[in-house]
Motif scaffolding. Sequence first.
Motif, PDB file in Angstrom:
ATOM      1  N   LYS A  59      49.482  40.435  39.095  1.00 50.93           N
ATOM      2  CA  LYS A  59      48.429  41.157  38.386  1.00 50.93           C
ATOM      3  C   LYS A  59      47.081  40.467  38.601  1.00 50.93           C
ATOM      4  O   LYS A  59      46.948  39.275  38.352  1.00 50.93           O
ATOM      5  CB  LYS A  59      48.704  41.193  36.889  1.00 50.93           C
ATOM      6  N   PRO A  60      46.078  41.232  39.040  1.00 50.70           N
ATOM      7  CA  PRO A  60      44.751  40.638  39.200  1.00 50.70           C
ATOM      8  C   PRO A  60      44.041  40.520  37.856  1.00 50.70           C
ATOM      9  O   PRO A  60      44.414  41.183  36.881  1.00 50.70           O
ATOM     10  CB  PRO A  60      44.034  41.641  40.112  1.00 50.70           C
ATOM     11  N   ARG A  61      43.038  39.668  37.809  1.00 48.98           N
ATOM     12  CA  ARG A  61      42.214  39.503  36.617  1.00 48.98           C
ATOM     13  C   ARG A  61      41.184  40.628  36.580  1.00 48.98           C
ATOM     14  O   ARG A  61      40.318  40.706  37.450  1.00 48.98           O
ATOM     15  CB  ARG A  61      41.514  38.141  36.678  1.00 48.98           C
ATOM     16  N   ILE A  62      41.283  41.503  35.599  1.00 50.55           N
ATOM     17  CA  ILE A  62      40.398  42.654  35.466  1.00 50.55           C
ATOM     18  C   ILE A  62      39.649  42.548  34.146  1.00 50.55           C
ATOM     19  O   ILE A  62      40.240  42.210  33.120  1.00 50.55           O
ATOM     20  CB  ILE A  62      41.196  43.978  35.466  1.00 50.55           C
ATOM     21  N   THR A  63      38.360  42.872  34.176  1.00 51.26           N
ATOM     22  CA  THR A  63      37.581  42.993  32.942  1.00 51.26           C
ATOM     23  C   THR A  63      36.878  44.339  32.963  1.00 51.26           C
ATOM     24  O   THR A  63      36.411  44.794  34.009  1.00 51.26           O
ATOM     25  CB  THR A  63      36.536  41.868  32.797  1.00 51.26           C
ATOM     26  N   CYS A  64      36.836  44.975  31.806  1.00 52.85           N
ATOM     27  CA  CYS A  64      36.153  46.259  31.655  1.00 52.85           C
ATOM     28  C   CYS A  64      35.132  46.105  30.531  1.00 52.85           C
ATOM     29  O   CYS A  64      35.467  45.584  29.464  1.00 52.85           O
ATOM     30  CB  CYS A  64      37.143  47.369  31.339  1.00 52.85           C
ATOM     31  N   PRO A  65      33.894  46.541  30.742  1.00 53.50           N
ATOM     32  CA  PRO A  65      32.828  46.280  29.785  1.00 53.50           C
ATOM     33  C   PRO A  65      32.821  47.195  28.563  1.00 53.50           C
ATOM     34  O   PRO A  65      32.150  46.887  27.582  1.00 53.50           O
ATOM     35  CB  PRO A  65      31.563  46.497  30.609  1.00 53.50           C
ATOM     36  N   GLU A  66      33.551  48.309  28.626  1.00 52.92           N
ATOM     37  CA  GLU A  66      33.465  49.272  27.531  1.00 52.92           C
ATOM     38  C   GLU A  66      34.758  50.055  27.393  1.00 52.92           C
ATOM     39  O   GLU A  66      35.572  50.099  28.299  1.00 52.92           O
ATOM     40  CB  GLU A  66      32.310  50.244  27.778  1.00 52.92           C
ATOM     41  N   GLY A  85      36.804  33.319  42.868  1.00 52.00           N
ATOM     42  CA  GLY A  85      35.563  33.745  42.227  1.00 52.00           C
ATOM     43  C   GLY A  85      34.935  34.983  42.835  1.00 52.00           C
ATOM     44  O   GLY A  85      33.971  35.517  42.301  1.00 52.00           O
ATOM     45  N   SER A  86      35.453  35.473  43.965  1.00 48.42           N
ATOM     46  CA  SER A  86      34.909  36.696  44.534  1.00 48.42           C
ATOM     47  C   SER A  86      35.291  37.861  43.626  1.00 48.42           C
ATOM     48  O   SER A  86      36.268  37.791  42.880  1.00 48.42           O
ATOM     49  CB  SER A  86      35.417  36.920  45.966  1.00 48.42           C
ATOM     50  N   THR A  87      34.477  38.908  43.645  1.00 46.43           N
ATOM     51  CA  THR A  87      34.709  40.038  42.748  1.00 46.43           C
ATOM     52  C   THR A  87      34.755  41.347  43.516  1.00 46.43           C
ATOM     53  O   THR A  87      34.213  41.457  44.616  1.00 46.43           O
ATOM     54  CB  THR A  87      33.610  40.135  41.672  1.00 46.43           C
ATOM     55  N   ILE A 106      42.048  55.334  39.636  1.00 42.72           N
ATOM     56  CA  ILE A 106      41.471  54.010  39.864  1.00 42.72           C
ATOM     57  C   ILE A 106      41.064  53.914  41.324  1.00 42.72           C
ATOM     58  O   ILE A 106      41.871  54.210  42.210  1.00 42.72           O
ATOM     59  CB  ILE A 106      42.504  52.905  39.556  1.00 42.72           C
ATOM     60  N   LYS A 107      39.820  53.512  41.582  1.00 43.86           N
ATOM     61  CA  LYS A 107      39.360  53.348  42.953  1.00 43.86           C
ATOM     62  C   LYS A 107      38.575  52.045  43.078  1.00 43.86           C
ATOM     63  O   LYS A 107      37.584  51.841  42.391  1.00 43.86           O
ATOM     64  CB  LYS A 107      38.477  54.519  43.382  1.00 43.86           C
ATOM     65  N   ALA A 108      39.050  51.179  43.961  1.00 41.73           N
ATOM     66  CA  ALA A 108      38.371  49.909  44.212  1.00 41.73           C
ATOM     67  C   ALA A 108      37.273  50.101  45.249  1.00 41.73           C
ATOM     68  O   ALA A 108      37.373  50.963  46.116  1.00 41.73           O
ATOM     69  CB  ALA A 108      39.376  48.870  44.704  1.00 41.73           C
ATOM     70  N   ASP A 109      36.214  49.297  45.139  1.00 41.30           N
ATOM     71  CA  ASP A 109      35.128  49.323  46.113  1.00 41.30           C
ATOM     72  C   ASP A 109      35.651  48.914  47.490  1.00 41.30           C
ATOM     73  O   ASP A 109      36.701  48.276  47.610  1.00 41.30           O
ATOM     74  CB  ASP A 109      34.003  48.370  45.708  1.00 41.30           C
ATOM     75  N   ASP A 110      34.894  49.258  48.526  1.00 38.50           N
ATOM     76  CA  ASP A 110      35.272  48.916  49.894  1.00 38.50           C
ATOM     77  C   ASP A 110      35.150  47.423  50.192  1.00 38.50           C
ATOM     78  O   ASP A 110      35.888  46.892  50.998  1.00 38.50           O
ATOM     79  CB  ASP A 110      34.387  49.670  50.900  1.00 38.50           C
ATOM     80  N   LYS A 111      34.173  46.761  49.563  1.00 35.93           N
ATOM     81  CA  LYS A 111      33.909  45.358  49.889  1.00 35.93           C
ATOM     82  C   LYS A 111      33.861  44.505  48.644  1.00 35.93           C
ATOM     83  O   LYS A 111      33.356  44.931  47.610  1.00 35.93           O
ATOM     84  CB  LYS A 111      32.564  45.240  50.611  1.00 35.93           C
ATOM     85  N   ALA A 112      34.368  43.286  48.774  1.00 32.24           N
ATOM     86  CA  ALA A 112      34.293  42.315  47.694  1.00 32.24           C
ATOM     87  C   ALA A 112      32.969  41.580  47.779  1.00 32.24           C
ATOM     88  O   ALA A 112      32.388  41.446  48.853  1.00 32.24           O
ATOM     89  CB  ALA A 112      35.448  41.310  47.813  1.00 32.24           C
ATOM     90  N   SER A 113      32.483  41.107  46.648  1.00 31.19           N
ATOM     91  CA  SER A 113      31.300  40.255  46.608  1.00 31.19           C
ATOM     92  C   SER A 113      31.768  38.820  46.684  1.00 31.19           C
ATOM     93  O   SER A 113      32.718  38.441  45.998  1.00 31.19           O
ATOM     94  CB  SER A 113      30.517  40.480  45.318  1.00 31.19           C
ATOM     95  N   PRO A 114      31.119  37.995  47.502  1.00 29.64           N
ATOM     96  CA  PRO A 114      31.551  36.603  47.621  1.00 29.64           C
ATOM     97  C   PRO A 114      31.325  35.866  46.295  1.00 29.64           C
ATOM     98  O   PRO A 114      30.528  36.296  45.464  1.00 29.64           O
ATOM     99  CB  PRO A 114      30.667  36.041  48.727  1.00 29.64           C
ATOM    100  N   PRO A 115      32.041  34.753  46.107  1.00 30.04           N
ATOM    101  CA  PRO A 115      31.870  33.993  44.877  1.00 30.04           C
ATOM    102  C   PRO A 115      30.454  33.451  44.746  1.00 30.04           C
ATOM    103  O   PRO A 115      29.773  33.208  45.759  1.00 30.04           O
ATOM    104  CB  PRO A 115      32.882  32.850  44.997  1.00 30.04           C
ATOM    105  N   ALA A 116      30.001  33.277  43.503  1.00 28.23           N
ATOM    106  CA  ALA A 116      28.678  32.679  43.261  1.00 28.23           C
ATOM    107  C   ALA A 116      28.722  31.216  43.680  1.00 28.23           C
ATOM    108  O   ALA A 116      29.755  30.557  43.585  1.00 28.23           O
ATOM    109  CB  ALA A 116      28.321  32.806  41.789  1.00 28.23           C
ATOM    110  N   ASN A 117      27.604  30.734  44.150  1.00 24.88           N
ATOM    111  CA  ASN A 117      27.548  29.316  44.595  1.00 24.88           C
ATOM    112  C   ASN A 117      27.548  28.388  43.456  1.00 24.88           C
ATOM    113  O   ASN A 117      27.112  28.338  42.491  1.00 24.88           O
ATOM    114  CB  ASN A 117      26.305  29.084  45.457  1.00 24.88           C
TER     115      ASN A 117
END
Length: 117
Positions: A59-66, A85-87, A106-117
């Motif tokens: 199971k991935p770590r998922i957060t939903c804001p609302e 840390g990538s999202t 449920i639809k995931a984006d095409d690309k992940a964002s790299p982790p913050a430095n």
Amino acid sequence: MTTARLSATARGFTAVAAGVLLAGCSGSVTVEKSKPTLSADKLATTVSEKLAAQTGRPKPRITCPEDLAGKVGTTTRCTLTADDGSTLGVTVTVSSVEGNQINFGIKADDKASPPAN
């Protein structure tokens, strides 16, 4: 095209997300209210379970804001966070409501964002 160095985990994470996109994913939850609403925490748990079942991975770590309102066409954006840390953004869209049951895609984006430095 922007090139970013992604760890093997992030690349695997992106491959998993792509698999989810290609295969599609949906879920449904029964709620006990006159106007069905799914809490943000329950939505995050359900999305995580559905993605894990779809991909055969933990199971991935998922957060939903609302909270998710039980009205056809309602959307919310959740975030999947990898161990490095990538999202990855995940869009949840209500497809139907049957009494107290909210069905959603449920639809995931095409690309992940790299982790913050």
